[in-house]
Design an enzyme around this catalytic site. Sequence first.
Site, PDB file in Angstrom:
ATOM      1  N   ALA A 188       0.862  -1.185   0.000  1.00 56.38           N
ATOM      2  CA  ALA A 188       0.000   0.000   0.000  1.00 56.38           C
ATOM      3  C   ALA A 188       0.896   1.232   0.000  1.00 56.38           C
ATOM      4  O   ALA A 188       1.724   1.408   0.896  1.00 56.38           O
ATOM      5  CB  ALA A 188      -0.908  -0.003   1.231  1.00 56.38           C
ATOM      6  N   VAL A 192       4.239  -1.255   3.590  1.00 53.40           N
ATOM      7  CA  VAL A 192       4.181   0.162   3.240  1.00 53.40           C
ATOM      8  C   VAL A 192       5.111   0.430   2.060  1.00 53.40           C
ATOM      9  O   VAL A 192       6.317   0.156   2.124  1.00 53.40           O
ATOM     10  CB  VAL A 192       4.575   1.044   4.434  1.00 53.40           C
ATOM     11  CG1 VAL A 192       4.491   2.530   4.050  1.00 53.40           C
ATOM     12  CG2 VAL A 192       3.682   0.755   5.641  1.00 53.40           C
ATOM     13  N   LYS A 193       4.533   0.961   1.002  1.00 54.99           N
ATOM     14  CA  LYS A 193       5.272   1.213  -0.232  1.00 54.99           C
ATOM     15  C   LYS A 193       5.817   2.640  -0.214  1.00 54.99           C
ATOM     16  O   LYS A 193       5.062   3.606  -0.125  1.00 54.99           O
ATOM     17  CB  LYS A 193       4.336   0.994  -1.430  1.00 54.99           C
ATOM     18  CG  LYS A 193       5.015   0.688  -2.744  1.00 54.99           C
ATOM     19  CD  LYS A 193       3.941   0.289  -3.763  1.00 54.99           C
ATOM     20  CE  LYS A 193       4.542  -0.057  -5.106  1.00 54.99           C
ATOM     21  NZ  LYS A 193       3.477  -0.374  -6.083  1.00 54.99           N
ATOM     22  N   ILE A 194       7.142   2.766  -0.312  1.00 53.11           N
ATOM     23  CA  ILE A 194       7.838   4.039  -0.157  1.00 53.11           C
ATOM     24  C   ILE A 194       8.641   4.351  -1.425  1.00 53.11           C
ATOM     25  O   ILE A 194       9.344   3.474  -1.937  1.00 53.11           O
ATOM     26  CB  ILE A 194       8.809   3.988   1.044  1.00 53.11           C
ATOM     27  CG1 ILE A 194       8.079   3.617   2.330  1.00 53.11           C
ATOM     28  CG2 ILE A 194       9.558   5.306   1.192  1.00 53.11           C
ATOM     29  CD1 ILE A 194       7.196   4.691   2.890  1.00 53.11           C
TER      30      ILE A 194
END
Length: 218
Positions: free
Chosen positions: A60, A86-88
Site C-alpha cells: 500500500a 508500506v510502499k515508499i
Amino acid sequence: MKFFIDTANLAEIREAHELGVLDGVTTNPSLMAKEGIQGKNNILAHYVAICDIVDGDVSAEVIATDYAGMIREGEELAELHPNIVVKIPMIREGIRAIKYFADRDIRTNCTLVFSAGQALLAAKAGASYVSPFIGRLDDASTDGLLLIEQIVDIYQNYAFDTEVLAASIRHTMHLVKCAELGADVVTCPLNVITGLLKHPLTDIGLEKFLADYKKVNG
C-alpha cells in the site's frame, strides 16, 4: 518465486487467488484511480478488502513525499492489517522513512527503483522489498533484466534480507527471465500469469488425446 498481481481490481485478485498461485498484491495510486476508488477513507477500506482476499503481502503506497508525511501515512497503513507492506518511493526522504519503519518492524517496499545503487541504499536502510521497474527501463532503451541480475548478485554478496520484487513486468518472457535470474518476486497483471498456461503444443496434444478417446469410446 512469489507471484504478486499488480492491480486494485477485486475481481482480478479473486481470480488470481482461485488459480492457486497468488502470493500477494501490489497497488499504487494510479491503479486505485483506475478502479474509481477516491477519497482517503474509501482507499483505506479498499486495502482492507484486498487483504481479506489475499493470504500474503499487500503493498500500500504512501502519497506524501516528505519525511513526516510518509511516516504518518505509513503508520496508518500498517495499522490496517498485518499483511500490509508500506510502499515508499526511492527518494532521499524515502530512505530515511524506510530506516524508521525498519527500526519499528514495519515492513516496506521501496518502489520506483531504476539502478543497482538505489537498490543497495534501500537494502542498507532495511527495506523488506525493493521494486526495480524493468519494463520502464526497456521503454528507455535500457536492459531492465540486467538490473535484476545486478541487484540479485549484490544482495547475495552481502546476504541482505531485502527481497527483489521485479515490477513493471510486461509479458511472460519478462517473468520467466526474472525467475532464471533469481528474483524473489514478480508483480504483474493477471494476463501475464495466465499467459504462462499457453503453448500451442499443449493445445494440439489435448485435442489429439480427446479425438483418440472419442474414437475408442464413441
